[in-house]
Design a protein around this motif. Structure first.
Motif, short mmCIF file in Angstrom:
data_model
loop_
_atom_site.label_atom_id
_atom_site.label_comp_id
_atom_site.label_asym_id
_atom_site.label_seq_id
_atom_site.Cartn_x
_atom_site.Cartn_y
_atom_site.Cartn_z
N VAL A 60 0.85 -1.22 -0.02
CA VAL A 60 0.08 0.19 -0.05
C VAL A 60 0.88 1.39 -0.08
O VAL A 60 0.34 2.07 -0.58
CB VAL A 60 -0.92 -0.10 1.06
CG1 VAL A 60 -1.53 1.36 1.38
CG2 VAL A 60 -1.98 -1.14 1.17
N VAL A 61 1.88 1.25 0.67
CA VAL A 61 2.71 2.62 0.89
C VAL A 61 3.47 2.57 -0.46
O VAL A 61 3.64 3.66 -0.95
CB VAL A 61 3.94 2.04 1.94
CG1 VAL A 61 5.02 3.24 1.82
CG2 VAL A 61 3.17 2.69 3.32
N PHE A 64 1.03 4.14 -3.09
CA PHE A 64 0.85 5.55 -2.72
C PHE A 64 2.28 6.25 -3.32
O PHE A 64 1.70 7.34 -3.79
CB PHE A 64 0.42 5.60 -1.39
CG PHE A 64 0.36 7.08 -0.89
CD1 PHE A 64 -1.01 7.55 -0.98
CD2 PHE A 64 1.13 8.02 -0.30
CE1 PHE A 64 -1.27 9.00 -0.90
CE2 PHE A 64 1.00 9.14 0.00
CZ PHE A 64 -0.39 9.57 -0.39
N THR A 68 1.60 9.28 -5.91
CA THR A 68 2.03 10.52 -5.89
C THR A 68 3.20 11.19 -6.44
O THR A 68 3.53 12.40 -6.54
CB THR A 68 1.96 10.93 -4.38
OG1 THR A 68 2.96 10.14 -3.92
CG2 THR A 68 0.52 10.45 -3.64
#
Length: 93
Positions: A60-61, A64, A68
């Motif tokens: 998930v990190v 993300f 971004t």
């Protein structure tokens, strides 16, 4: 407050917190056979619980970060012209 009083205060605080923490840890487990033991987790269940959760967090990190970190800025091409000022023009700050 003098130094011996400060040292005594720290030592007494440590002793009180140690006793209170130990009493809380002892009260955490039931005594005797009042409560039956729960089902034992298998090694695979524990691996999925701890390792799987950590792996999902890393994914998930990473996703993300990929979402971004887009490269929108394109710097201008280098110019061969030099920006000069004459003695008559004031310098702009």
């Amino acid at each position: 407050m003098r130094t011996p009083a400060r040292v005594l205060t720290v030592a007494l605080s440590f002793a009180v917190m140690f006793v209170a923490g130990t009493a809380a840890a002892m009260a955490d487990a039931p005594t005797g056979g009042a409560w039956p033991d729960g089902e034992k987790k298998s090694d695979l269940d524990l691996l999925l619980l701890f390792g799987g959760g950590t792996l999902v967090l890393f994914v998930v990190v990473a996703l993300f970060g990929l979402l971004t970190a887009r490269n929108n800025y394109v710097p201008p091409a280098p110019s061969t012209e030099l920006a000069t000022t004459s003695d008559n023009a004031p310098v702009q700050h």
